[in-house]
Every structure is written in structure tokens, then in C-alpha cells.
Design an enzyme around this catalytic site. Structure first.
Site, short mmCIF file in Angstrom:
data_model
loop_
_atom_site.label_atom_id
_atom_site.label_comp_id
_atom_site.label_asym_id
_atom_site.label_seq_id
_atom_site.Cartn_x
_atom_site.Cartn_y
_atom_site.Cartn_z
N ASN A 1 0.81 -1.27 0.16
CA ASN A 1 0.06 0.10 0.02
C ASN A 1 0.90 1.19 0.17
O ASN A 1 1.02 2.06 -0.94
CB ASN A 1 -0.98 -0.09 1.13
CG ASN A 1 -2.07 0.89 1.19
OD1 ASN A 1 -2.01 1.94 0.10
ND2 ASN A 1 -3.01 0.98 1.98
N ASP A 2 1.36 1.37 1.08
CA ASP A 2 2.08 2.87 1.23
C ASP A 2 3.33 3.00 0.31
O ASP A 2 3.61 3.95 -0.22
CB ASP A 2 2.75 2.91 2.67
CG ASP A 2 1.74 3.04 3.73
OD1 ASP A 2 0.76 3.66 3.41
OD2 ASP A 2 1.88 2.64 4.82
N VAL A 3 3.82 1.79 -0.41
CA VAL A 3 5.34 1.89 -1.00
C VAL A 3 4.81 2.11 -2.40
O VAL A 3 5.58 2.27 -3.36
CB VAL A 3 5.93 0.36 -1.03
CG1 VAL A 3 6.41 0.25 0.51
CG2 VAL A 3 5.04 -0.58 -1.68
#
Lengths: 467, 95
Positions: free
Chosen positions: A391-393
Site C-alpha cells: 500500500n504505502d510503497v
């Protein structure tokens, strides 16, 4: 047969050389296994040379310890699931820490009985005990968080840093008193305080920072071994301790850099807790508007006609155990002349390199798995990106939104691909608690459901001969 | 004191070796690296052997040494075996 000191020293030198070569072997997967074998040889030489030395007089307890520990270790190594590697590693770190504490106290008792204590030795003993004890409790907490026994959320309270500072200073105070006087009471208080410090240092750190913590404790376990080497004036322990200590330190640095955070920030600032409402509400407002969802068939339709598909795995893939299904999908796509690659962000997963091991476990060849810098230029010319449990990456907010907690973090350029299919269980934000701006791009669709079920659905659809 | 100073020399120089060797490790093998360093930090077993074997019969130190030997052996055996297990999974594409 008893080895003389000089022969023993030469054996230790050979052993140290083998350890250096062993680590050097990990430069490439093709030489890595040989590296591991060299490491085993180094360890065997070290143990045998020590046992044959003049200092070792009795063997009963040693044999018992070796057999018991060897059995436990072998069973753990054979049974552990690859997804649970971070926990195993944390547990092993704690053992090194505890062993260092026991060795230091044991050395104190032996030397006391012999009447050969001195201030320098006791200072070194203190260092071994303190570092070992911090490593032990710190790793136990890390294990608890990874295993889900303790909440992964950062535990924070007012005056936390002041408290840690006070404990640290008092610990050093008792260490100095112990070194000067040899007081057993100071030794005990110092040891207990160091155990406490390991706990209070690690408990505030959030689950998102686990890759850093695992690396940091790896480093500590090395320093603990080096400190033990100082107390025993054993160069082998010092060399190996420094190697391991630096290995962990460099990994911590790489992990921090991949999150655009300083190590100080990781240690002192809990991440992924309650961030300010401001940016969240902005994201939530956007969520009302433009998120598209897609079916498995939509994704398959685009994938089977694609030239290139890049899969971005994250910890969610590990949780869902979707890697084997991914491998099957990869083969089906490759049979249709679609190029399939995997893009791994340095902090994907719960420890450095976690994704690579999971993909390797599923028999995905390592030359299909690329690092962030290698793969980023390829996204723009890629037809389909499949985000599985990450997600964040891949969150463009890291580039564009200065108010975002992840601003400045290097990301995978998934957003530049023609089509992005984002496999997702629900609309919940990622680890950092940050909304993903990628969802609102026109080229991105969400495929809801369990990652493994979704991929298996894709496999079935591909097997069905397509459209 | 001279001996401690000598140890310090060894320590500092080893740090440099560690620095250069570890930067060469490919990121794909970072998990095996952690596991391998786990195994080799089991080198504290040397210290544990010295403590345990110091005297003939059951002193407190010997008991502590026993536990230290056991914990360090878990690292040594567990670490090398699990590293081997992981590394054996890294394969190139079959032709």
C-alpha cells in the site's frame, strides 16, 4: 590432546576469515549457499578449538547444552514458516542477548572465585551485560509484537524519553560503581535496569517500523558478542561481533532511508498511530468520489493481452499466503508470452528482504524479482500493474503531498503504468494510516477480496482459455 | 591495559571489514543475511564454553554457562539451518 594458546589463536584466525568469506558469499544468490557452508565450517573450527583448549576442564554440562540447543535449533529451523521468519529472527536475537548476559555474569563469578577481578574487566563485563540485557528484552518485545502477542501499535506516554534517559543514566551509574568496587548488589541492580531499558526502548515503536527494529536488534546482538569478546580478550568474538554489529547497522540505515526517516525518528517517534485528522479527512472526502472497483475478469482481460505485467507484493501477500497462487498465475501468463516481473520495495514486509524469500519459497525465479531502482523506469511502459497486499510503497502522496507523514519516502512508480489493479481486502488505509492517492487515479481500479482468493480466481479464469 | 587496547584495534579494524563486506550483499538476500548473522553471532558460544568448562563441578557459574551454551547452540544450529533452507529456495529460471 590440548591445544596451545598459539595453535588456538591460529584456529580462531581461520575461523574469523571463514566468517568474512561467508558474508561475502551473500553478494549473489549463486554463491550464497557456499557462503553459508563456509560459515558453518568457521563455527565448527571455533567450537572445536575452544573445547580442545586448556581453559576447558569439564565437558558434561557443555555436551548437555550443545545437544539440547542443537536439537531445539534444528527443529525451529525445519518447522518455521517463511512468513514467520521475522519472529524466528527476533527470538534468536534474544537468545544471543541472554547468552551474553549469562557469559558475563558467569565470568564474573569464575574470576571472583579465582580472585582475578579488576576494574577494567568489570567495566567490560558491565558493557556485555547491559548490551546483552537490552538486546534480550528488546527482542522479546519485538517477538511479541511480530507474533501478535502484544499490540503492534506504538505504546506512548508522557515523559517516555525522559524516563528512558533516567533509566540509562542510573544504569551507567551502577555500572561504574560495580566496576570500581565489585559490589554484587550494583551488578544485580544494573542487570535488572538494563533488562527494563530494553523493554521501555522497544515498546513505543510501532509495527510499521518492524524492519528497522529487526535490523537494529540484529546489530545489538553483534555488539553484545563483541562486548563479550572484550571481557574474555577473545579476538574472534570481537571480530565476529563487529561484523554482525555493522551488518545490522547498515540494514537499519537502508531501511530508514527507504522510509525517508532518520534512525532517531524511528526510535523516538511512534509511527502509524493516530496522525492528525487534517490530511485524513481530506482523503476521506476524495474517497467519496472517485474510487473505481473492478472484477477479476476485468483484470484478467487486460493482463492476458499485455506485453508486460508487474506485480507489487507487500505484507498482505504474506498474510494471505498468496505467493503460490501468484506463481501459477505467472506461469499461465508467461505461456501467453506476457512478461511478468515482481517489484520489491526495500521495506515491503516485516524484515529486510522478506518478500524475496517468500517469492523464492513459491519457486519464483530470483531474476524475475527486481529492486525498486531497477524496476522504476519500466513502469511507464508497462500495461498492467497488480498490487498485492502492498500500500504505502506505491502511494504517490509520498511525492506530492507535503503534509503526508510518508512524504519524501521513495516509492515504486506503479502509478505510471497504463492500468493498475489494486487487490484489497477493504478500504482500510495502510500501515502508516495514510490514505492512498493512487486509488483516485483514472488508471487504477480496486479489486476487493482476499488476495489469495482473488489470485486463484484469476488463475481459474486464465485456465478457462480467456475471453 | 595493553591487552584491552589491542582488542580495541581489532575491533575498530573489524568494523571496517564489516562495513565493506555488508554493503556488497544483494538486497534480495537481506533476510538470509539477518539469519546468517544470527547464526554467526552464536559465536558467543565460545564464551559460554569457557565459562562452563572453567571448573570441575557444579558451581553457579557452570549452571549459567550451561544455559548460555544451550541458547547459543540454538542460534548456531537454528541460524545456519534456516539460512540454508532459505538459500536453497533461491533458484534461477529453469530452462
Amino acid at each position: 590432546m590440548t591445544l596451545s594458546h598459539d595453535v588456538q589463536a591460529i584456529a580462531y584466525l581461520i575461523s574469523a576469515t571463514l566468517f568474512v568469506l561467508s558474508l561475502k558469499g551473500l553478494t549473489h544468490p549463486s554463491t550464497a549457499r557456499r557462503g553459508n557452508t563456509l560459515g558453518m565450517a568457521g563455527m565448527a573450527i571455533a567450537i572445536i578449538a575452544t573445547l580442545l583448549g586448556a581453559e576447558v576442564q569439564s565437558y558434561g554440562f557443555i555436551l548437555a547444552g550443545l545437544v539440547a540447543g542443537g536439537l531445539i535449533g534444528a527443529v525451529l529451523a525445519a518447522r518455521v514458516q517463511m512468513t514467520a521468519m521475522p519472529q524466528l529472527v527476533a527470538a534468536l536475537h534474544s537468545f544471543v542477548g541472554m547468552a551474553a548476559v549469562l557469559v558475563a555474569i558467569g565470568t564474573f563469578l569464575n574470576r571472583q572465585a579465582e580472585g582475578t577481578l579488576n576494574a577494567v574487566l568489570m567495566g567490560e563485563l558491565s558493557a556485555g551485560i547491559v548490551i546483552g540485557a537490552i538486546t534480550f528484552t528488546g527482542s522479546v518485545i519485538a517477538f511479541g509484537k511480530l507474533q501478535g502477542l502484544i499490540s503492534g501499535a506504538p505504546v506512548r506516554f508522557a515523559g517516555q524519553h525522559a524516563l528512558n534517559a533516567v533509566i540509562a543514566i542510573v544504569t551507567i551509574g551502577f555500572a561504574v560503581h560495580f566496576a570500581m568496587t565489585g559490589s554484587e548488589l550494583s551488578l544485580i541492580v544494573m542487570t535488572l535496569l538494563a533488562f527494563l531499558l530494553g523493554l521501555t526502548l522497544i515498546i513505543p515503536i510501532g509495527g510499521a517500523d518492524m524492519p528497522v527494529i529487526v535490523s537494529m536488534l540484529n546489530s545489538y546482538s553483534g555488539w553484545a558478542a563483541a562486548a563479550t569478546g572484550f571481557t574474555l580478550h577473545n579476538n574472534l568474538l570481537i571480530i565476529v561481533g563487529a561484523l554482525v554489529g555493522f551488518s545490522g547497522a547498515i540494514l537499519s540505515y537502508i531501511m530508514c532511508k527507504a522510509m525517508n526517516r532518520s534512525i532517531i525518528n524511528v526510535i523516538f517517534g511512534g509511527f502509524g498511530s493516530e496522525s492528525g485528522g487534517g490530511e485524513d479527512s481530506a482523503g476521506a472526502a476524495a474517497a467519496e468520489k472517485g474510487v473505481k472497483s473492478a472484477s477479476v475478469e476485468d483484470a484478467v482481460y487486460w493482463m492476458e493481452d499485455a506485453n508486460r505485467v508487474i506485480i507489487v507484493p507487500g505484507y498482505g501477500m504474506a498474510v494471505a499466503q498468496a505467493q503460490h497462487a501468484l506463481k501459477e498465475m505467472m506461469e499461465l501468463l508467461e505461456a501467453r508470452d506476457v512478461e511478468v516481473k515482481f517489484a520489491v520495495h526495500p521495506v515491503a514486509g516485516r524484515m529486510p528482504g522478506h518478500m524475496n524469500v517468500l517469492l523464492a519459497e513459491a519457486d519464483i525465479p530470483y531474476d524475475h524479482v527486481l529492486e525498486m531502482d531497477e524496476i522504476n523506469p519500466e513502469f511507464a511502459s508497462t500495461d498492467v500493474v497488480l498490487v498485492v497486499g502492498a500500500n504505502d510503497v506505491v502511494n504517490p502522496a509520498a511525492r506530492t503531498d507535503q503534509s503526508s507523514p510518508i512524504y519524501g519516502m521513495p516509492i515504486l512508480d506503479a502509478g505510471k503504468a497504463k492500468n493498475i489493479y489494486f487487490l484489497k481486502r477493504s478500504m482500510k488505509p495502510g500501515y502508516s494510516g495514510v490514505d492512498n492517492l493512487l486509488f483516485y487515479q483514472d488508471n487504477c481500479s480496486l479489486v476487493f477480496g482476499d488476495a489469495k482468493d482473488t489470485i486463484e480466481g484469476m488463475v481459474t479464469s486464465l485456465k478457462g482459455g480467456g475471453h | 591495559m595493553a591487552e584491552t587496547l589491542l582488542s580495541l584495534y581489532v575491533f575498530v579494524l573489524s568494523c571496517f571489514i564489516g562495513y565493506f563486506v555488508i554493503w556488497g550483499v544483494t538486497p534480495a538476500l537481506h533476510t538470509p543475511l539477518v539469519a546468517l548473522t544470527n547464526a554467526i553471532s552464536g559465536i558467543v558460544i565460545v564464551g559460554a564454553l569457557l565459562v562452563t568448562g572453567f571448573q570441575e563441578v557444579g558451581t553457579t557459574a557452570e549452571i549459567m554457562g550451561f544455559f548460555a551454551v544451550m541458547l547459543a547452540s540454538i542460534n548456531v544450529f537454528g541460524g545456519f539451518l534456516v539460512t540454508n533452507r532459505m538459500l536453497s529456495m533461491f533458484k534461477k529460471k529453469k530452462k
